[in-house]
Design a protein around this motif. Structure first.
Motif, PDB file in Angstrom:
ATOM      1  N   ILE A 218      -9.298 -12.900 -30.589  1.00 44.20           N
ATOM      2  CA  ILE A 218      -9.479 -12.597 -32.005  1.00 44.20           C
ATOM      3  C   ILE A 218      -9.426 -11.074 -32.244  1.00 44.20           C
ATOM      4  CG2 ILE A 218     -10.804 -14.634 -32.640  1.00 44.20           C
ATOM      5  CD1 ILE A 218     -13.324 -12.847 -32.304  1.00 44.20           C
ATOM      6  N   GLY A 219      -9.221 -10.706 -33.509  1.00 47.10           N
ATOM      7  CA  GLY A 219      -9.217  -9.290 -33.868  1.00 47.10           C
ATOM      8  C   GLY A 219     -10.559  -8.897 -34.465  1.00 47.10           C
ATOM      9  N   VAL A 220     -10.552  -7.846 -35.277  1.00 48.59           N
ATOM     10  CA  VAL A 220     -11.839  -7.356 -35.823  1.00 48.59           C
ATOM     11  C   VAL A 220     -12.127  -7.875 -37.234  1.00 48.59           C
ATOM     12  CG1 VAL A 220     -11.996  -5.201 -34.548  1.00 48.59           C
ATOM     13  CG2 VAL A 220     -10.769  -5.251 -36.721  1.00 48.59           C
ATOM     14  N   GLU A 221     -11.309  -8.819 -37.699  1.00 48.81           N
ATOM     15  CA  GLU A 221     -11.435  -9.290 -39.083  1.00 48.81           C
ATOM     16  C   GLU A 221     -12.877  -9.291 -39.590  1.00 48.81           C
ATOM     17  OE1 GLU A 221      -8.094 -11.216 -37.056  1.00 48.81           O
ATOM     18  OE2 GLU A 221     -10.201 -11.218 -36.627  1.00 48.81           O
ATOM     19  N   GLY A 290       3.026 -12.535 -36.760  1.00 44.81           N
ATOM     20  CA  GLY A 290       2.336 -13.053 -37.953  1.00 44.81           C
ATOM     21  C   GLY A 290       0.891 -12.606 -38.072  1.00 44.81           C
ATOM     22  N   GLN A 291       0.459 -11.677 -37.242  1.00 39.07           N
ATOM     23  CA  GLN A 291      -0.942 -11.229 -37.249  1.00 39.07           C
ATOM     24  C   GLN A 291      -1.040  -9.816 -37.828  1.00 39.07           C
ATOM     25  OE1 GLN A 291      -3.270 -13.273 -35.662  1.00 39.07           O
ATOM     26  NE2 GLN A 291      -2.512 -13.828 -33.644  1.00 39.07           N
ATOM     27  N   ASP A 292      -2.183  -9.543 -38.478  1.00 35.35           N
ATOM     28  CA  ASP A 292      -2.420  -8.208 -39.043  1.00 35.35           C
ATOM     29  C   ASP A 292      -2.640  -7.178 -37.948  1.00 35.35           C
ATOM     30  OD1 ASP A 292      -2.395  -9.195 -41.569  1.00 35.35           O
ATOM     31  OD2 ASP A 292      -4.573  -9.484 -41.683  1.00 35.35           O
ATOM     32  N   SER A 293      -2.450  -5.916 -38.322  1.00 41.07           N
ATOM     33  CA  SER A 293      -2.764  -4.827 -37.385  1.00 41.07           C
ATOM     34  C   SER A 293      -4.262  -4.518 -37.463  1.00 41.07           C
ATOM     35  CB  SER A 293      -1.984  -3.573 -37.773  1.00 41.07           C
ATOM     36  OG  SER A 293      -2.458  -3.106 -39.010  1.00 41.07           O
ATOM     37  N   TYR A 294      -4.728  -3.720 -36.500  1.00 40.60           N
ATOM     38  CA  TYR A 294      -6.140  -3.299 -36.520  1.00 40.60           C
ATOM     39  C   TYR A 294      -6.453  -2.575 -37.825  1.00 40.60           C
ATOM     40  CZ  TYR A 294     -10.421  -0.783 -35.565  1.00 40.60           C
ATOM     41  OH  TYR A 294     -11.693  -0.292 -35.671  1.00 40.60           O
ATOM     42  N   VAL A 295      -5.581  -1.640 -38.221  1.00 34.65           N
ATOM     43  CA  VAL A 295      -5.918  -0.796 -39.377  1.00 34.65           C
ATOM     44  C   VAL A 295      -5.961  -1.570 -40.692  1.00 34.65           C
ATOM     45  CG1 VAL A 295      -5.320   1.477 -38.459  1.00 34.65           C
ATOM     46  CG2 VAL A 295      -3.551   0.065 -39.507  1.00 34.65           C
ATOM     47  N   THR A 296      -5.326  -2.747 -40.733  1.00 34.12           N
ATOM     48  CA  THR A 296      -5.399  -3.566 -41.949  1.00 34.12           C
ATOM     49  C   THR A 296      -6.861  -3.854 -42.290  1.00 34.12           C
ATOM     50  OG1 THR A 296      -3.432  -4.661 -41.138  1.00 34.12           O
ATOM     51  CG2 THR A 296      -4.491  -5.685 -43.018  1.00 34.12           C
ATOM     52  N   HIS A 297      -7.695  -4.017 -41.246  1.00 31.60           N
ATOM     53  CA  HIS A 297      -9.092  -4.371 -41.475  1.00 31.60           C
ATOM     54  C   HIS A 297     -10.033  -3.189 -41.310  1.00 31.60           C
ATOM     55  CE1 HIS A 297      -8.202  -8.637 -41.812  1.00 31.60           C
ATOM     56  NE2 HIS A 297      -7.274  -8.394 -40.905  1.00 31.60           N
ATOM     57  N   SER A 298      -9.447  -2.015 -41.147  1.00 33.73           N
ATOM     58  CA  SER A 298     -10.273  -0.824 -40.994  1.00 33.73           C
ATOM     59  C   SER A 298     -10.463  -0.172 -42.359  1.00 33.73           C
ATOM     60  CB  SER A 298      -9.558   0.141 -40.039  1.00 33.73           C
ATOM     61  OG  SER A 298     -10.096   1.420 -40.168  1.00 33.73           O
ATOM     62  N   GLU A 299     -11.582   0.572 -42.487  1.00 35.05           N
ATOM     63  CA  GLU A 299     -11.775   1.286 -43.755  1.00 35.05           C
ATOM     64  C   GLU A 299     -10.917   2.536 -43.788  1.00 35.05           C
ATOM     65  OE1 GLU A 299     -16.013   1.749 -43.978  1.00 35.05           O
ATOM     66  OE2 GLU A 299     -16.279  -0.389 -44.398  1.00 35.05           O
ATOM     67  N   ASN A 300     -10.359   2.912 -42.637  1.00 37.01           N
ATOM     68  CA  ASN A 300      -9.557   4.121 -42.537  1.00 37.01           C
ATOM     69  C   ASN A 300      -8.143   3.765 -42.072  1.00 37.01           C
ATOM     70  OD1 ASN A 300      -8.369   6.512 -41.846  1.00 37.01           O
ATOM     71  ND2 ASN A 300      -9.839   7.050 -40.227  1.00 37.01           N
ATOM     72  N   PRO A 301      -7.142   3.913 -42.966  1.00 34.86           N
ATOM     73  CA  PRO A 301      -5.788   3.502 -42.588  1.00 34.86           C
ATOM     74  C   PRO A 301      -5.208   4.314 -41.417  1.00 34.86           C
ATOM     75  CG  PRO A 301      -5.871   4.357 -44.859  1.00 34.86           C
ATOM     76  CD  PRO A 301      -7.258   4.415 -44.329  1.00 34.86           C
ATOM     77  N   THR A 323     -12.948   2.311  -2.977  1.00 35.27           N
ATOM     78  CA  THR A 323     -12.577   1.018  -3.596  1.00 35.27           C
ATOM     79  C   THR A 323     -12.737   1.141  -5.105  1.00 35.27           C
ATOM     80  OG1 THR A 323     -13.213  -0.322  -1.709  1.00 35.27           O
ATOM     81  CG2 THR A 323     -13.224  -1.427  -3.821  1.00 35.27           C
ATOM     82  N   PRO A 324     -11.618   1.229  -5.836  1.00 33.18           N
ATOM     83  CA  PRO A 324     -11.762   1.388  -7.292  1.00 33.18           C
ATOM     84  C   PRO A 324     -12.171   0.105  -7.992  1.00 33.18           C
ATOM     85  CG  PRO A 324      -9.449   1.403  -6.648  1.00 33.18           C
ATOM     86  CD  PRO A 324     -10.234   1.268  -5.382  1.00 33.18           C
ATOM     87  N   PHE A 325     -12.890   0.282  -9.089  1.00 32.48           N
ATOM     88  CA  PHE A 325     -13.208  -0.817 -10.003  1.00 32.48           C
ATOM     89  C   PHE A 325     -12.375  -0.568 -11.262  1.00 32.48           C
ATOM     90  CE2 PHE A 325     -17.145  -2.964  -8.431  1.00 32.48           C
ATOM     91  CZ  PHE A 325     -17.261  -2.261  -7.246  1.00 32.48           C
ATOM     92  N   TYR A 326     -11.564  -1.536 -11.625  1.00 31.49           N
ATOM     93  CA  TYR A 326     -10.760  -1.411 -12.841  1.00 31.49           C
ATOM     94  C   TYR A 326     -11.404  -2.275 -13.924  1.00 31.49           C
ATOM     95  CZ  TYR A 326      -7.252   0.379  -9.589  1.00 31.49           C
ATOM     96  OH  TYR A 326      -6.592   1.099  -8.632  1.00 31.49           O
ATOM     97  N   LEU A 327     -11.720  -1.635 -15.043  1.00 27.39           N
ATOM     98  CA  LEU A 327     -12.344  -2.374 -16.147  1.00 27.39           C
ATOM     99  C   LEU A 327     -11.342  -2.463 -17.301  1.00 27.39           C
ATOM    100  CD1 LEU A 327     -15.875  -0.656 -16.359  1.00 27.39           C
ATOM    101  CD2 LEU A 327     -15.029  -2.266 -14.675  1.00 27.39           C
ATOM    102  N   ARG A 328     -11.356  -3.581 -17.974  1.00 30.93           N
ATOM    103  CA  ARG A 328     -10.412  -3.748 -19.093  1.00 30.93           C
ATOM    104  C   ARG A 328     -11.038  -4.677 -20.119  1.00 30.93           C
ATOM    105  NH1 ARG A 328      -5.040  -7.357 -17.703  1.00 30.93           N
ATOM    106  NH2 ARG A 328      -6.621  -8.539 -16.565  1.00 30.93           N
ATOM    107  N   THR A 329     -10.974  -4.262 -21.359  1.00 25.51           N
ATOM    108  CA  THR A 329     -11.447  -5.145 -22.436  1.00 25.51           C
ATOM    109  C   THR A 329     -10.633  -4.872 -23.694  1.00 25.51           C
ATOM    110  OG1 THR A 329     -13.362  -5.864 -23.746  1.00 25.51           O
ATOM    111  CG2 THR A 329     -13.289  -3.538 -23.207  1.00 25.51           C
ATOM    112  N   GLY A 330     -10.438  -5.894 -24.488  1.00 23.80           N
ATOM    113  CA  GLY A 330      -9.678  -5.674 -25.713  1.00 23.80           C
ATOM    114  C   GLY A 330      -9.716  -6.875 -26.621  1.00 23.80           C
ATOM    115  N   LYS A 331      -9.314  -6.600 -27.849  1.00 18.55           N
ATOM    116  CA  LYS A 331      -9.229  -7.649 -28.859  1.00 18.55           C
ATOM    117  C   LYS A 331      -7.765  -7.999 -29.071  1.00 18.55           C
ATOM    118  CE  LYS A 331     -13.443  -6.596 -31.287  1.00 18.55           C
ATOM    119  NZ  LYS A 331     -14.152  -7.785 -30.807  1.00 18.55           N
ATOM    120  N   ARG A 332      -7.585  -9.201 -29.655  1.00 13.88           N
ATOM    121  CA  ARG A 332      -6.243  -9.674 -30.008  1.00 13.88           C
ATOM    122  C   ARG A 332      -5.317  -9.691 -28.771  1.00 13.88           C
ATOM    123  NH1 ARG A 332      -6.450 -11.806 -34.509  1.00 13.88           N
ATOM    124  NH2 ARG A 332      -5.688 -10.606 -36.244  1.00 13.88           N
ATOM    125  N   LEU A 333      -5.857 -10.150 -27.669  1.00 13.63           N
ATOM    126  CA  LEU A 333      -5.055 -10.279 -26.449  1.00 13.63           C
ATOM    127  C   LEU A 333      -4.600 -11.739 -26.307  1.00 13.63           C
ATOM    128  CD1 LEU A 333      -7.168  -7.956 -24.127  1.00 13.63           C
ATOM    129  CD2 LEU A 333      -5.007  -7.418 -25.245  1.00 13.63           C
TER     130      LEU A 333
END
Ligand code: NAP
Length: 483
Positions: A218-221, A290-301, A323-333
Motif C-alpha cells: 500500500i501507499g501513504v493514502e 494506474g496508481q497515484d504517486s507519493y506526492v499526490t497524497h503529500s501536502e507538499n507537491p 558481515t553486512p546487514f542490509y535493511l530495506r523497507t518501502g511502500k507501494r512495493l
C-alpha cells in the motif's frame, strides 16, 4: 512440553483515545479475544476515556460494533460478547483541561493493577503523563503504555522520556513496538537460543550477510501529512527494522528477562557504525500502473520525503565484523512481506567441480504466513551424474502446529496482557529508543543538508534501481519481494 501460561491479575485498564482507530481496530478486539481465550480475570475493567460525549451504554454499543466489524467470528458468541461489554466503562475527559480527571479517579480501584494505555496523538503523551501525576492517579502499582512515534529525533525522544518519567519509573513505562509482539519475532529468539544447531554458525565466520526486509504494497493514502514529517527512516527503520536487527545480531542474554535482553539489544545499537552516504538509497514512488504517486497524497507537491529506504549497516563487534546487514523497507512495493534472511557462506571447498556453489539461507518470515524456511542443497534426482539443486525446508507455524487460522494471537493481545502481568521483556527501554535515534539522526541530517531528492521508483516493483546496485556492488543481490 507446553509452558504454563502465567495467570493475569485483576486490573483497571484505562484506554485514552478509546474512540479512535487503533482502539477500535486493535486494542479492544484484542482484549475481547483474550477474554474469549479465558485470560481475562474476574472483575477486570476497561475504562475508555476520550472527549466524545458518551454514556457507558453508548461506549458499549460502539465497542460492540467494532467487535462485529473486526472480529465477527468471535463476536458471534453472544455470551462472550456480553461478558466483554460488561467489563467496559467510559469517562468523558479532555486531557488538555483539568475537568474530568476526578471522574476518572473515581472509577479506579486502589487494590488492583492499574494500566494507562495512551492511544492518542503523541503530542498528548506528556500532557497525560503530567495529568495522571498531578491528579494522583500514577500510583506505584500503575503502568503507562505508549507506542511509536516515540519522538522524531534524539532531542524529542529525550524530552518524551523526561515527560513520562514524571510520575512513572522506567519499570512502569511500556513502550510498544508491535513487531516485538509478533510470534515469529519471539521465535527468532527461540530458534537462536533454544536450539544448539544455529548458534555456533551465527557469526561472521559462517554468515555471509543478513537481509531484513519490511515491504508494504500500500501507499501513504490519507496519511500523507503525517508521513511527510516522518519518512521511511523515522517511521520504520529507527524502530521496527532496528528491533529486528538487534534481535538477530545480539549476544545471548544470560536469562530471558527484560533487562538482560534489553541490555544486549542496546549493545548492538551502540556497535553500529555510522552509515556511509554511498551505503544508503532513498526512494519515492512515482505514478504508474494506474496508481497515484507519493506526492499526490503529500501536502507538499515537491516533497522529498522517502517512501523507501535501503541501507547497508555494519555491526562493529567480534561476532559480526565483516558481515553486512542490509535493511530495506518501502511502500507501494510488489507485495506485503516482512522477513529476516540469513545467508550462510559457501562451503570451504566444493567436491563437485564445475557446479555452482550453493548457499544455505535461513529465512524467518514475519508476514505473510509466519514461519521459517531453510534453503538446502540436495542432489537433483535421477540418473546422469551428480547434479545439485536447492530445495526449501519449509515450516509455516500454523501448519506445523496445526493451528486454526486466527489462533496465533495478534501482537497487541500479547503485549497488553504482558503489561498487566508486569513483564517488560518485549517492550523498548528508554535508553534503547534514545540510542536508536542517536544512530538515525546523523543519517537524516546528512541527507537533509545535502538536499538530495529520493530516486523515483515504479509502484508494484522492488524499489529504485540504485537499491539493486547497492548490493550488486558488494557482489550480492536482494531476495525477491514476493509472497
Ligand atoms: P485517532 O483515530 O485519531 O484517535 C485519537 C483518539 O484520541 C480519539 O479517541 C480521540 O477521541 C482521542 N482524543 C483526541 N484528543 C483528545 C483529548 N484532548 N483528550 C482526550 N482524548 C482525546 O488516532 P489512532 O489512529 O487511534 O492513533 C492513536 C495513537 O496510536 C497515535 O499515537 C498513533 O500514532 C498510534 N498508532 C496508531 C496506529 C493505527 O493503526 N491507527 C498504529 C500504530 C500507532 P475524541 O475525539 O472523542 O476525544
Amino acid at each position: 512440553m507446553v509452558a504454563r501460561v502465567i495467570p493475569v491479575e485483576s486490573f483497571d485498564l484505562v484506554v485514552f483515545g478509546a474512540t479512535g482507530d487503533l482502539a477500535r481496530r486493535k486494542i479492544l478486539p484484542g482484549l475481547f479475544r483474550r477474554l474469549a481465550a479465558g485470560q481475562m480475570p474476574e472483575g477486570a475493567r476497561i475504562i475508555g476515556a476520550a472527549r466524545s460525549d458518551m454514556k457507558r451504554a453508548d461506549f458499549q454499543k460502539m465497542v460492540g460494533e467494532a467487535l462485529d466489524e473486526f472480529d465477527p467470528k468471535t463476536a458471534a458468541n453472544k455470551a462472550l460478547r456480553a461478558r466483554f461489554l460488561d467489563c467496559l466503562h467510559y469517562v468523558q475527559l479532555d486531557v488538555a483541561t483539568p475537568a474530568g480527571w476526578k471522574a476518572l479517579a473515581k472509577q479506579l480501584r486502589a487494590d488492583v493493577v492499574r494500566a494507562f494505555y495512551l492511544s492518542v496523538s503523541p503530542s498528548l503523551f506528556g500532557v497525560i503523563a503530567a495529568g495522571l501525576n498531578e491528579h494522583g492517579l500514577a500510583t506505584a502499582q500503575s503502568r503507562i503504555v505508549v507506542e511509536k512515534p516515540l519522538g522524531h529525533d534524539l532531542a524529542s525522544a529525550r524530552a518524551l522520556n523526561a515527560q513520562l518519567s514524571t510520575g512513572f519509573g522506567e519499570g512502569q513505562i511500556y513502550r510498544i513496538d508491535h513487531y516485538l509482539g509478533k510470534e515469529t519475532v519471539q521465535n527468532l529468539m527461540a530458534l537462536r537460543f533454544a536450539n544448539a544447531l544455529f548458534e555456533p554458525l551465527w557469526n561472521a565466520r559462517h554468515v555471509d550477510h543478513v537481509q531484513i526486509t519490511v515491504a508494504e504494497d500500500i501507499g501513504v493514502e490519507g496519511r500523507g501529512g503525517y508521513y511527510d514529517k516522518s519518512g521511511a527512516m523515522r517511521d520504520m527503520v529507527q524502530n521496527h527494522l532496528m528491533q529486528l536487527l538487534c534481535l538477530t545480531a545480539m549476544e545471548p542474554p544470560s536469562r530471558f528477562e527484560p533487562d538482560a535482553l534489553r541490555d544486549e539489544k542496546l549493545k548492538v545499537i551502540r556497535s553500529l557504525e555510522p552509515v556511509l552516504p554511498e551505503h544508503i538509497v532513498r526512494g519515492q514512488y512515482r505514478a504508474g500502473n494506474g496508481q497515484d504517486s507519493y506526492v499526490t497524497h503529500s501536502e507538499n507537491p515537491a516533497s522529498k520525503t522517502e517512501s523507501f529506504v535501503a541501507l547497508r549497516v555494519d555491526v562493529s563487534n567480534w561476532r559480526w565484523s565483516g558481515t553486512p546487514f542490509y535493511l530495506r523497507t518501502g511502500k507501494r512495493l510488489r507485495a506485503r512481506m516482512s522477513e529476516i534472511a540469513i545467508t550462510f557462506k559457501e562451503t570451504p571447498h566444493s567436491i563437485f567441480p564445475g557446479m555452482d556453489h550453493h548457499r544455505n539461507v535461513l529465512v524467518i518470515r514475519l508476514q505473510p504466513n509466519e514461519g521459517i524456511t531453510l534453503r538446502m542443497t540436495i542432489k537433483d534426482p535421477g540418473p546422469g551424474g551428480m547434479r545439485l539443486t536447492e530445495v526449501p525446508m519449509d515450516m509455516t507455524f500454523s501448519e506445523a502446529l496445526a493451528l486454526e487460522i486466527g489462533a496465533v494471537p495478534d501482537a497487541y493481545e500479547r503485549l497488553i496482557m504482558d503489561v498487566i502481568r508486569g513483564d517488560q521483556t518485549l517492550f523498548m527501554r528508554g535508553d534503547e529508543v534514545e540510542a536508536a535515534w542517536g544512530w538515525t539522526d546523523p543519517i537524516i541530517a546528512a541527507w537533509e543538508a545535502a538536499g538530495t531528492t529520493p530516486s523515483a521508483y515504479d509502484p508494484g516493483g522492488s524499489g529504485p534501481e540504485d537499491a539493486l546496485a547497492l548490493l550488486h556492488r558488494d557482489g550480492r543481490k536482494w531476495r525477491e519481494i514476493a509472497v
